[in-house]
Design a protein around this motif. Structure first.
Motif, PDB file in Angstrom:
ATOM      1  N   GLN A  76     -16.305  81.861  53.571  1.00  0.00           N
ATOM      2  CA  GLN A  76     -18.247  81.251  53.289  1.00  0.00           C
ATOM      3  C   GLN A  76     -19.062  81.197  54.339  1.00  0.00           C
ATOM      4  OE1 GLN A  76     -19.725  78.239  51.012  1.00  0.00           O
ATOM      5  NE2 GLN A  76     -21.163  78.789  50.731  1.00  0.00           N
ATOM      6  N   GLU A  77     -18.654  80.696  55.665  1.00  0.00           N
ATOM      7  CA  GLU A  77     -19.443  81.046  56.829  1.00  0.00           C
ATOM      8  C   GLU A  77     -18.916  82.399  57.444  1.00  0.00           C
ATOM      9  OE1 GLU A  77     -17.226  78.703  56.025  1.00  0.00           O
ATOM     10  OE2 GLU A  77     -17.786  77.099  56.816  1.00  0.00           O
ATOM     11  N   TYR A  78     -18.047  83.309  57.438  1.00  0.00           N
ATOM     12  CA  TYR A  78     -18.274  84.065  57.513  1.00  0.00           C
ATOM     13  C   TYR A  78     -17.393  84.118  58.642  1.00  0.00           C
ATOM     14  CZ  TYR A  78     -22.897  84.786  55.941  1.00  0.00           C
ATOM     15  OH  TYR A  78     -23.821  84.306  54.792  1.00  0.00           O
ATOM     16  N   ALA A  79     -16.973  82.820  60.080  1.00  0.00           N
ATOM     17  CA  ALA A  79     -16.832  82.903  60.553  1.00  0.00           C
ATOM     18  C   ALA A  79     -16.605  84.529  61.860  1.00  0.00           C
ATOM     19  CB  ALA A  79     -15.147  82.500  59.969  1.00  0.00           C
ATOM     20  N   LEU A  80     -17.785  84.712  62.226  1.00  0.00           N
ATOM     21  CA  LEU A  80     -17.261  86.100  62.954  1.00  0.00           C
ATOM     22  C   LEU A  80     -17.805  85.548  64.102  1.00  0.00           C
ATOM     23  CD1 LEU A  80     -19.392  88.740  61.400  1.00  0.00           C
ATOM     24  CD2 LEU A  80     -17.290  88.650  61.110  1.00  0.00           C
ATOM     25  N   PHE A  81     -16.859  86.134  65.002  1.00  0.00           N
ATOM     26  CA  PHE A  81     -17.228  85.523  66.840  1.00  0.00           C
ATOM     27  C   PHE A  81     -18.253  85.571  66.853  1.00  0.00           C
ATOM     28  CE2 PHE A  81     -12.509  86.131  66.171  1.00  0.00           C
ATOM     29  CZ  PHE A  81     -12.121  85.022  65.744  1.00  0.00           C
ATOM     30  N   PRO A  82     -19.623  85.231  67.167  1.00  0.00           N
ATOM     31  CA  PRO A  82     -20.484  85.546  67.931  1.00  0.00           C
ATOM     32  C   PRO A  82     -20.232  86.327  68.815  1.00  0.00           C
ATOM     33  CG  PRO A  82     -20.808  83.735  67.765  1.00  0.00           C
ATOM     34  CD  PRO A  82     -19.000  83.677  67.130  1.00  0.00           C
ATOM     35  N   TRP A  83     -19.933  86.091  69.799  1.00  0.00           N
ATOM     36  CA  TRP A  83     -20.002  86.846  71.185  1.00  0.00           C
ATOM     37  C   TRP A  83     -19.063  88.075  71.029  1.00  0.00           C
ATOM     38  CZ3 TRP A  83     -17.038  82.498  70.263  1.00  0.00           C
ATOM     39  CH2 TRP A  83     -15.827  82.560  70.140  1.00  0.00           C
ATOM     40  N   MET A  84     -18.875  88.917  70.308  1.00  0.00           N
ATOM     41  CA  MET A  84     -18.417  89.802  69.572  1.00  0.00           C
ATOM     42  C   MET A  84     -19.035  90.724  69.498  1.00  0.00           C
ATOM     43  SD  MET A  84     -14.177  88.995  69.082  1.00  0.00           S
ATOM     44  CE  MET A  84     -13.045  87.972  70.257  1.00  0.00           C
ATOM     45  N   THR A  85     -19.343  92.042  69.367  1.00  0.00           N
ATOM     46  CA  THR A  85     -19.872  92.811  68.991  1.00  0.00           C
ATOM     47  C   THR A  85     -19.586  93.139  67.362  1.00  0.00           C
ATOM     48  OG1 THR A  85     -19.019  94.886  69.542  1.00  0.00           O
ATOM     49  CG2 THR A  85     -20.889  94.030  70.402  1.00  0.00           C
ATOM     50  N   VAL A  86     -19.846  93.734  66.018  1.00  0.00           N
ATOM     51  CA  VAL A  86     -19.359  94.044  65.176  1.00  0.00           C
ATOM     52  C   VAL A  86     -17.587  94.878  65.232  1.00  0.00           C
ATOM     53  CG1 VAL A  86     -19.994  95.202  62.905  1.00  0.00           C
ATOM     54  CG2 VAL A  86     -21.274  93.776  63.058  1.00  0.00           C
ATOM     55  N   ALA A  87     -18.260  96.184  66.083  1.00  0.00           N
ATOM     56  CA  ALA A  87     -16.856  97.165  66.210  1.00  0.00           C
ATOM     57  C   ALA A  87     -15.669  95.855  67.004  1.00  0.00           C
ATOM     58  CB  ALA A  87     -16.997  97.810  66.955  1.00  0.00           C
ATOM     59  N   GLN A  88     -15.827  94.727  67.882  1.00  0.00           N
ATOM     60  CA  GLN A  88     -14.755  93.872  68.075  1.00  0.00           C
ATOM     61  C   GLN A  88     -14.375  92.908  67.444  1.00  0.00           C
ATOM     62  OE1 GLN A  88     -17.849  92.780  72.068  1.00  0.00           O
ATOM     63  NE2 GLN A  88     -17.175  94.024  72.722  1.00  0.00           N
ATOM     64  N   ASN A  89     -15.345  91.946  66.390  1.00  0.00           N
ATOM     65  CA  ASN A  89     -14.732  91.779  65.891  1.00  0.00           C
ATOM     66  C   ASN A  89     -13.644  91.964  65.011  1.00  0.00           C
ATOM     67  OD1 ASN A  89     -15.962  89.055  64.970  1.00  0.00           O
ATOM     68  ND2 ASN A  89     -17.201  89.793  66.227  1.00  0.00           N
ATOM     69  N   VAL A  90     -13.819  93.434  64.020  1.00  0.00           N
ATOM     70  CA  VAL A  90     -13.011  94.168  63.367  1.00  0.00           C
ATOM     71  C   VAL A  90     -11.790  94.668  63.990  1.00  0.00           C
ATOM     72  CG1 VAL A  90     -12.579  95.915  61.643  1.00  0.00           C
ATOM     73  CG2 VAL A  90     -15.254  95.257  61.759  1.00  0.00           C
ATOM     74  N   ALA A  91     -11.855  94.407  65.597  1.00  0.00           N
ATOM     75  CA  ALA A  91     -11.272  95.007  66.277  1.00  0.00           C
ATOM     76  C   ALA A  91      -9.897  93.934  66.497  1.00  0.00           C
ATOM     77  CB  ALA A  91     -11.408  95.876  68.092  1.00  0.00           C
ATOM     78  N   PHE A  92     -10.365  92.781  66.312  1.00  0.00           N
ATOM     79  CA  PHE A  92      -9.877  91.622  67.000  1.00  0.00           C
ATOM     80  C   PHE A  92      -8.224  91.658  66.401  1.00  0.00           C
ATOM     81  CE2 PHE A  92      -8.185  87.670  66.764  1.00  0.00           C
ATOM     82  CZ  PHE A  92      -8.181  87.411  68.465  1.00  0.00           C
ATOM     83  N   GLY A  93      -7.988  91.826  64.942  1.00  0.00           N
ATOM     84  CA  GLY A  93      -6.477  91.279  64.334  1.00  0.00           C
ATOM     85  C   GLY A  93      -5.635  92.476  64.908  1.00  0.00           C
ATOM     86  N   LEU A  94      -6.261  93.957  64.956  1.00  0.00           N
ATOM     87  CA  LEU A  94      -5.657  94.897  65.576  1.00  0.00           C
ATOM     88  C   LEU A  94      -5.159  94.529  66.981  1.00  0.00           C
ATOM     89  CD1 LEU A  94      -8.473  97.762  63.546  1.00  0.00           C
ATOM     90  CD2 LEU A  94      -5.651  97.113  62.922  1.00  0.00           C
TER      91      LEU A  94
END
Lengths: 271, 263
Positions: free
Chosen positions: B83-101
């Protein structure tokens, strides 16, 4: 732009204080030996800053000549000590803080000892530092490192401990192992605290360097104002103090700019 | 073989005052590709159950099997949207999406290609270089969904993912989620306390009881999609579910009052 306007807002008070000070000296209310007027301080400041010899192309480059003034040499000496001590303190404090923040066993082991050492002001280490390192730069750098160590350490521990558990869960869910989580989650997430600690730490280092120079070395801003007292050069004392203030301000502003750049992702940051 | 098999799962918590049984003897069998909503008032243990399936919390008793393998910890096989998104705020959108890969050690070019594809899929391409704090709640949740889809996990776990969003954003993300679900054919376990949301989304709704958390009603929603919240069948179902949830909500409130008086 905004910060310049804010700085200009304070200009009237600075002018008023200078005017009052000048007036007090001119009318002879205070002995100028005790409190010299601002124009005398300014003249002495210039003398302290300006190159002692006229420019001679034979002796070296124009830049070297420009930087040959006593104030520049003192400031360079002080900054060198601040930087060296700060680097030593930070390089010891950040890994220790990261370890103490991540492992409660290491925290339990180290914390009691550190809590005993932490309240000892760096200045109280002066006698010991001279016994151990003699005179010159080493005792000064030792004292400055102690001054910088604790603020960086305490903030790093707090930073690691404040990392939101949801980031750790998200990272685990995305398949990250412990090392990846440490490097790519815990480290950046605690960075705002670490950098705050470094800003406080370099401020402490700058305080300690002035004290250390009064005792252990024979150049630097701290040494110079103490030396000026021997000759009753109160104008030079004040010029030296103002130099210390301005350089301290510049260091703090520089750290603040660096923080803003490194933490541009951070929530609640003013742009 | 069910995608998720929950067998006689129980879980209790100790608070400073009392021992709370969050889940008691819960059993569920979820076939692959089904969209299941766990519905109930707060405190009914629906998030606890989801966390157990995610592997963040071990049940005290019983077991959870995912594709016949017992759950022992978090895994990219079961992607979670918080619910709280839990995105890593120090990473850009692209870096967040790339993390798992990147964690999977995919080659750089493959990561880049997959990130581009996902950002396109979730209409995020122009936000690739932005930081999460620059985005609205709805956009952040899109990023979180893209980040989880990158894992290509067959199972998607969602913990009230749209709970913090305004009504319009919520509806647009619900549509988006249904589109992705029908395209990608994932099994979805979705926690919500919104009755309307559960009817709008789910193949199957599991209503849970307030402490201890058990299954109160397990029903299939056989309305055709896209569903119209104004349709009579939709509202009939809504009324039925409202009654069930209200009973549990009343027990929740009575319990809270009791706790206050025994203080």
């Amino acid at each position: 732009m905004n910060s310049w306007r804010r700085a200009l807002q304070g200009l009237p008070l600075i002018v008023a204080v200078l005017a009052l000070w000048e007036l007090v000296s001119l009318t002879g209310w205070v002995n100028p030996k005790v409190l010299p007027p601002p124009h005398a301080v300014a003249a002495r400041w210039w003398e302290y800053l300006a190159p002692p010899q006229p420019y001679d192309p034979e002796a070296g480059s124009r830049l070297a000549w420009l930087l040959s003034g006593e104030l520049v040499q003192d400031a360079a000496g002080s900054l060198y000590r601040v930087l060296a001590g700060f680097v030593v303190g930070t390089v010891l404090a950040v890994p220790t803080g990261l370890l103490m923040g991540t492992s409660s066993r290491i925290y339990g082991l180290c914390n009691p000892l550190l809590q005993i050492l932490r309240p000892i002001p760096p200045i109280a280490y002066i006698p010991l530092s001279i016994l151990w390192f003699g005179l010159g730069n080493p005792p000064a750098i030792f004292l400055i490192a102690i001054g910088a160590f604790f603020p960086v350490l305490m903030n790093t521990i707090a930073g690691v401990r404040s990392v939101d558990g949801i980031f750790l869960r998200a990272a685990q869910n995305l398949g990250a192992g412990r090392l990846t989580i440490f490097r790519r989650v815990i480290l950046p997430a605690s960075m705002p605290y670490v950098l705050t600690g470094m800003r406080v730490g370099i401020g402490t280092a700058f305080i300690v360097v002035i004290v250390a120079e009064m005792i252990a070395v024979n150049n630097g801003l701290g040494f110079r104002i103490l030396e000026a007292r021997e000759y009753f050069w109160s104008d030079k004392i004040i010029a030296g103090m103002l130099s210390i203030g301005l350089i301290g301000l510049a260091i703090d502003q520089g750290m603040s700019l660096l923080n803003n750049h490194l933490l541009r992702w951070h929530r609640g940051l003013e742009h | 073989m069910p995608a998720i098999l929950i067998e006689r799962v129980s879980k209790a918590f100790s608070t400073s005052k009392a021992r709370v049984t969050a889940l008691e003897n819960i059993g569920l069998e979820i076939p692959a590709g089904q969209f299941v909503c766990l519905l109930g008032p707060s405190g009914c243990g629906k998030s606890t159950l989801l966390n157990a399936v995610a592997g963040f919390a071990r049940p005290d008793a019983g077991r959870i099997l995912v594709n016949d393998v017992p759950v022992t910890g978090p895994s990219p096989e079961r992607g979670m949207v918080f619910q709280e998104y839990a995105l890593f705020p120090w990473m850009t959108v692209a870096q967040n999406v790339a993390f798992g890969l990147e964690v999977k050690r995919l080659p750089k070019a493959a990561v880049q290609a997959r990130v581009d594809e996902l950002l396109h899929m979730l209409k995020l391409s122009e936000f690739a270089e932005r930081y999460p704090k620059e985005l609205s709640g709805g956009m952040r949740q899109r990023v979180a969904i893209a980040r989880v889809l990158a894992l290509d996990s067959p199972i998607l776990l969602m913990d009230e993912p749209f709970g913090a969003l305004d009504a319009l954003t919520r509806r647009s993300l619900q549509d988006e989620l249904l589109r992705l679900w029908s395209e990608l054919g994932k099994t979805v376990l979705f926690v919500t306390h919104s009755i309307e949301e559960s009817i709008f989304l789910a193949d199957r709704i599991v209503v849970m009881t307030y402490r201890p958390g058990t299954v109160k009603r397990d029903l299939l929603v056989d309305l055709p999609r896209p569903r119209d919240p104004a349709a009579p069948e939709f509202n009939r179902l809504k009324r039925e579910l409202s009654e069930l949830v209200a009973q549990e909500q009343n027990r929740h409130e009575a319990d809270e009052r009791l706790a206050l008086t025994t203080d």
